[in-house]
Every structure is written in C-alpha cells, then in structure tokens.
Design a protein around this motif. Structure first.
Motif, short mmCIF file in Angstrom:
data_model
loop_
_atom_site.label_atom_id
_atom_site.label_comp_id
_atom_site.label_asym_id
_atom_site.label_seq_id
_atom_site.Cartn_x
_atom_site.Cartn_y
_atom_site.Cartn_z
N ILE A 9 0.86 -1.18 0.00
CA ILE A 9 0.00 0.00 0.00
C ILE A 9 0.90 1.23 0.00
O ILE A 9 2.02 1.18 0.50
CB ILE A 9 -0.95 -0.01 1.22
CG1 ILE A 9 -2.04 1.05 1.07
CG2 ILE A 9 -0.22 0.15 2.51
CD1 ILE A 9 -3.14 0.92 2.10
N ARG A 10 0.44 2.32 -0.61
CA ARG A 10 1.21 3.57 -0.68
C ARG A 10 0.43 4.72 -0.10
O ARG A 10 -0.78 4.79 -0.23
CB ARG A 10 1.51 3.94 -2.14
CG ARG A 10 2.54 3.12 -2.80
CD ARG A 10 2.74 3.59 -4.23
NE ARG A 10 3.66 2.68 -4.86
CZ ARG A 10 4.68 3.08 -5.60
NH1 ARG A 10 4.84 4.34 -5.87
NH2 ARG A 10 5.50 2.20 -6.10
N LEU A 11 1.18 5.63 0.50
CA LEU A 11 0.62 6.88 0.97
C LEU A 11 1.53 7.98 0.44
O LEU A 11 2.72 8.03 0.78
CB LEU A 11 0.56 6.90 2.49
CG LEU A 11 -0.07 8.11 3.14
CD1 LEU A 11 -1.51 8.31 2.65
CD2 LEU A 11 -0.07 7.95 4.66
N VAL A 12 0.99 8.84 -0.41
CA VAL A 12 1.79 9.85 -1.10
C VAL A 12 1.44 11.24 -0.59
O VAL A 12 0.27 11.57 -0.41
CB VAL A 12 1.54 9.80 -2.63
CG1 VAL A 12 2.36 10.85 -3.36
CG2 VAL A 12 1.83 8.42 -3.18
N GLY A 13 2.48 12.05 -0.39
CA GLY A 13 2.27 13.45 -0.05
C GLY A 13 2.32 13.71 1.44
O GLY A 13 3.14 13.16 2.15
N ASP A 14 1.43 14.55 1.90
CA ASP A 14 1.41 15.02 3.27
C ASP A 14 1.15 13.86 4.24
O ASP A 14 0.09 13.26 4.23
CB ASP A 14 0.34 16.09 3.43
CG ASP A 14 0.33 16.72 4.80
OD1 ASP A 14 1.27 16.48 5.58
OD2 ASP A 14 -0.63 17.45 5.10
N LEU A 15 2.13 13.57 5.09
CA LEU A 15 1.99 12.48 6.05
C LEU A 15 1.62 13.01 7.44
O LEU A 15 1.72 12.30 8.43
CB LEU A 15 3.29 11.67 6.13
CG LEU A 15 3.74 11.00 4.84
CD1 LEU A 15 5.04 10.26 5.05
CD2 LEU A 15 2.68 10.08 4.30
N SER A 16 1.15 14.25 7.51
CA SER A 16 0.79 14.83 8.81
C SER A 16 -0.60 14.41 9.26
O SER A 16 -0.95 14.60 10.42
CB SER A 16 0.90 16.35 8.76
OG SER A 16 -0.04 16.89 7.86
N ASP A 17 -1.40 13.85 8.38
CA ASP A 17 -2.75 13.41 8.73
C ASP A 17 -2.66 12.03 9.40
O ASP A 17 -2.45 11.01 8.75
CB ASP A 17 -3.62 13.34 7.47
CG ASP A 17 -5.06 12.97 7.77
OD1 ASP A 17 -5.34 12.41 8.84
OD2 ASP A 17 -5.91 13.24 6.91
#
Length: 119
Positions: free
Chosen positions: A94-102
């Motif tokens: 799985i990928r999470l792209v961009g802002d990881l502050s959430d």
C-alpha cells in the motif's frame, strides 16, 4: 540528524531489503519512506512514521529511508513521483503519497484493508 545510506550499486540495497523481508516475523511490517533531502517536511515525515510505528507495532517493523536526491534510480525503479511517499511492502502493499501529517491516513496503514474478511 538522519543517516542515509548511499550506494553505487542499487541492486545491493535491494538485495539487503529482500533479505530483511525474508527474516521478518509474519506479523511484521516493512516500510520504505521516500524523502526529498533534509527538508522540514521530510524530517517531520521520518519522525511521524517512527513514532507511529513504535506506538502501534512496537518494533515489529523495518523502515528504510530513501533520499530521492541521493538515490534517484531507486525512486525511478519503484515508480515514486512525489515525496514524501510511504510504501508498505508487508503485510500487503500500500502507498501513501504526499502530506503524512494526517494521522488518520497514516494509521490506515496499520489496519486490515478488508476488516470484514474472515481469515
């Protein structure tokens, strides 16, 4: 300060990561975090991911930090187009792209994708 590994042989790093995969316990998580240098956004992403991993999975993880500026060939090979990008290889990709502050988005990486599915 973040220590980054650089290598002239990207295949050697990939082999080391695959070796780590083979040694992991079945419940372990394997992550790659792609960052863009030592920017504040990158440093925050590294800190957040480490904190959440320790809180949620208590050391049952491997986190590889890859600086896109130092290892661009790895980013191309893994089809990374933005930083930061967090890639979970195990238990399922799985990928999470961009802002990881959430926190909610990041925490989703630690939950089953099909919670209603029976094992």
């Amino acid at each position: 300060m973040i220590k980054r590994r650089t290598t002239q042989r990207p295949g050697a790093v990939e082999k080391a990561f695959e070796k780590a995969i083979s040694k992991q316990k079945p419940e372990a998580h394997l992550f790659r975090l792609y960052i863009a240098g030592g920017s504040q956004r990158s440093l925050r992403a590294v800190k957040k991911i480490k904190e959440i991993c320790e809180k949620e999975i208590h050391g049952l993880y491997t986190l590889e930090i890859i600086d896109l500026y130092q290892q661009p060939a790895r980013a191309i090979a893994d089809q990374i187009v933005a930083a930061p990008t967090l890639v979970r290889r195990l238990p399922e990709p799985i990928r999470l792209v961009g802002d990881l502050s959430d926190d909610e988005k990041v925490m989703a990486l630690f939950k089953p994708r099909n919670p209603g599915r029976l094992k």
